[in-house]
Scaffold this active site. Structure first.
Site, PDB file in Angstrom:
ATOM      1  N   THR A 274       0.852  -1.178   0.000  1.00 20.20           N
ATOM      2  CA  THR A 274       0.000   0.000   0.000  1.00 20.20           C
ATOM      3  C   THR A 274       0.890   1.231   0.000  1.00 20.20           C
ATOM      4  OG1 THR A 274      -1.753  -1.161   1.152  1.00 20.20           O
ATOM      5  CG2 THR A 274      -1.837   1.232   1.224  1.00 20.20           C
ATOM      6  N   PHE A 276       1.074   5.230   0.806  1.00 26.15           N
ATOM      7  CA  PHE A 276       0.436   6.274   1.605  1.00 26.15           C
ATOM      8  C   PHE A 276       1.048   7.616   1.230  1.00 26.15           C
ATOM      9  CE2 PHE A 276       0.336   2.368   4.012  1.00 26.15           C
ATOM     10  CZ  PHE A 276      -0.883   2.374   4.686  1.00 26.15           C
TER      11      PHE A 276
END
Ligand code: PEP
Ligand code: MN
Length: 677
Positions: A274, A276
């Site tokens: 992921t 960010f």
């Protein structure tokens, strides 16, 4: 008498203390290096220095009985920490408090919190982390000054972009001041050490449930319940203490909430990351010595070719685009907002000039921020590398010599049944990337490994050895095409798992053969290069299926296929979409019986003239005897081959397939040194 466990543990504690003391000393030196670098204008990161340092470290480690892969993994982490610390020091000159507060999504132990801690780990330990219920709450916390930084998950490598985060960025005045990448490793947690089959209800975030769908499908009679974050699910499970309930979350969440990990690694995709973004009220300048990215929000003018003109502007200024995302424009159907990330910082006059030009094609433009990059080529981890003797350079394709022969070649190629693979469609050599290896580039690429994956010990030993000797790709057959049905047929998917694990452990991409169309998509998910073997070169169902995946393919020449039939087989793959084909000459059937096949070296210059695709040679299958392999390999490179594939086995006498042609470790080392590795 055996030593007492207590004493041994005390000794281990002492060693750990020494490691901590050494790391602290290292950190202090890193800070001093930074102070001395202050006046330099060269980039902060020096990859060549990291490579040399890693090479020295693994050299020392080897002498002390430590594996290269283990030390490389550890020291990459150590070096990454040092770089981040130096970057932070450059940025701290802009006066960010040591005790800043960071707002993230979810409860303690959520992936967002882990990413936030990772991002700020290089700073002093006074940082505060505060969990929020929803994205808007994070933005509010930052805008109101309750938090100095906020962390927004923006995209996931398997699930894609997180639309809500993008839409919030469009609406806010906050700036992006950083990015972080976090590897998601989902585990199934329970309140006690129960078998997976006892679990009847599982809590997690919707995204995590989707990312583990394949594992979840194997469970019977089990309900899924989506909750605000993975950590929220773990918290709930911990409160309930119901042994028939489970939660999908990180190993850290298990630790935080006192839960048991009953199964690890349950994501559909092993590589699950992921990304960010870190937001703050004001933009932060990025020192030009730090590799940076800039994020931009753009609405194009409602006119033909506007987006193309915007992208062209970036291209003309040599700004490398790393991401382009479109979102609907609020209240204006069929118009879009574009999120553009490119390499560079707004402090750079070239970037400023590009931005000025962009405004001519945009109806709206806003810079979201410049920040240290974590996803560009410059940020890839270093590998141990010692400067080597010059390795051979790939010979160029044959030149036509005169205008007449060029015209003759063109006339010949125009009549061929293949178009996409033809030199006529592309004059320059195509480069096919497999991990860090470039087939069709300036230097020949070496693939090595056993004929078949036979066991964990065998493939791990081979992986480590060929990597250390300088191979760029690890081979290992898992589905074997054997002449006799009574011979070893390969370990199938179990073999694929072992091969991928071994490759990953030593840092090599892997290649394996697929025999059946039904296996193509699945095998393509985890291996880096698919092999289509000689016996299947004209298996048209297999060619079409391989054409449908986005994975490089090694297409071997059939043992009685002409060069044009071989190229037509490659054409099948390209025609179905997949453009990444590497050809492999592995010997053909002739009247000669002294060798397993006859290596057709003549094919190399011919193929390089007729196609832009890279071509390599497999001397092992061509001759069938290890002692002839090196001579043929030399000849292949001299003829213009762009790489080699050879079989190597830790113990050829015990090999389950193709033992006689497998190089021993010792022979492989000699083989590689023949090519300056
Ligand atoms: C192999 O690479 O192990 C193999 C079976 O090769 P080929 O298809 O060239 O016989
Ligand atoms: Mn073989």
């Amino acid at each position: 008498m055996s030593e007492s466990l207590g004493k041994l543990r005390a000794a281990l504690d002492e060693v750990d203390d020494a490691i901590v003391a050494a790391l602290a000393k290292r950190q202090e030196l890193v800070d001093r290096v930074m102070r001395s670098k202050r006046a330099r204008t060269a980039p902060l990161r020096d990859v060549a220095r990291e490579e040399a340092a890693l090479a020295r470290i693994v050299g020392r480690g080897r002498a002390a009985g430590l594996s290269d892969a283990y030390l490389t993994r550890l020291f990459r982490e150590v070096m990454d920490h040092a770089l981040r610390r130096q970057q932070e020091q450059l940025r701290d000159e802009q006066g960010v408090s040591e005790t800043a507060t960071v707002a993230y999504l979810g409860d303690p132990g959520s992936y967002s919190e882990l990413a936030a801690r990772k991002h700020f780990a290089a700073r002093a330990s006074g940082m505060q982390f505060t969990g929020c219920r929803a994205f808007p709450e994070i933005l509010d916390a930052v805008a109101s000054g309750r938090a100095d930084f906020g962390l927004l998950p923006i995209e996931n490598t398997t699930a894609g972009s997180i639309n809500e985060a993008y839409d919030l960025l469009a609406a806010t005045d906050l700036a992006i001041v950083g990015e972080e990448i976090y590897k998601v490793e989902h585990c199934l947690l329970a309140a006690g050490d129960v078998p997976v089959s006892h679990i009847r209800r599982i809590y997690s975030h919707t995204q995590a449930l989707t990312q583990c769908s394949e594992f979840l499908r194997t469970l019977h009679d089990c309900q899924l319940e989506s909750v605000a974050s993975t950590a929220t699910g773990a918290a709930r499970l911990s409160a309930e203490q119901d042994l028939s309930h489970g939660a999908i979350a990180s190993a850290e969440a298990a630790h935080h909430y006192g839960l048991h990990i009953i199964k690890r690694d349950i994501s559909n995709h092993r590589e699950n990351y992921t990304r960010f973004v870190i937001i703050a009220t004001t933009p932060r300048e990025v020192d030009p010595r730090i590799a940076a990215k800039t994020s931009l929000l753009l609405a194009t003018r409602h006119e033909e070719g506007a987006l193309l003109r915007c992208l062209n502007t970036l291209h003309e200024h040599r700004l490398n685009l790393t991401k382009l995302e479109s979102r609907p424009r609020p209240n204006t159907p069929w118009e879009y907002l574009f999120y553009v990330d490119f390499e560079g910082t707004i402090a750079d006059p070239n970037v400023q000039a590009a931005l000025r030009e962009l405004t001519a094609h945009a109806s709206f433009q806003k810079v979201l921020g410049s920040y240290p990059a974590r996803t560009t080529r410059d940020t890839l981890p270093a590998s141990p590398r010692t400067p080597t003797a010059a390795s051979p350079v790939v010979a160029p394709p044959p030149a036509p010599g005169s205008d007449e022969s060029a015209a003759e070649l063109r006339a010949t190629l125009e009549k061929k049944p293949y178009k996409l693979v033809s030199r006529l469609s592309r004059a320059t050599d195509s480069v096919v990337r497999v991990g860090a290896a470039e087939f069709g580039g300036a230097r020949p690429v070496m693939i090595a490994g056993p004929c078949s994956v036979e066991s964990r010990a065998q493939i791990f030993a081979a992986a480590q050895f060929v990597k250390d000797a300088g191979a760029a790709v690890l081979r290992g057959g898992c589905f074997k095409p054997r002449t006799s049905p009574y011979d070893f047929q390969g370990l199938g998917y179990e073999g694929v798992e072992l091969l991928v694990e071994a490759g990953r452990a030593v840092g090599l991409p892997v290649v394996t053969e697929v025999l059946h169309p039904a296996d193509v998509a699945k095998v393509a998910e985890s291996v880096d290069l698919l092999q289509l073997g000689a016996r299947n070169m004209q298996n048209f169902s297999l060619l079409k299926e391989i054409g449908r995946v986005d994975r490089p393919v090694l297409l071997k020449r059939g043992m009685s296929a002409s060069i044009d039939e071989w190229l037509a087989a490659a054409e099948y793959i390209l025609a179905h979409g997949n453009q990444q084909v590497i050809l492999c000459e592995r010997g053909i059937r002739t009247f000669e019986t002294a060798t397993r096949n006859t290596l057709d070296l003549t094919s190399i210059p011919v193929v390089r003239e007729r196609t832009h695709l890279p071509v390599i040679v497999d001397p092992s299958h061509a001759c069938g005897q290890r002692r002839w392999v090196t001579a043929l390999a030399r000849a292949a490179l001299a003829a213009g081959a762009q790489g080699l594939m050879v079989e190597v086995h830790p113990d050829p006498a015990e090999a389950l397939s193709d033992g006689p042609q497998a190089l021993t470790f010792e022979l492989f080392k000699e083989f590689m040194s023949a090519f300056g590795r």
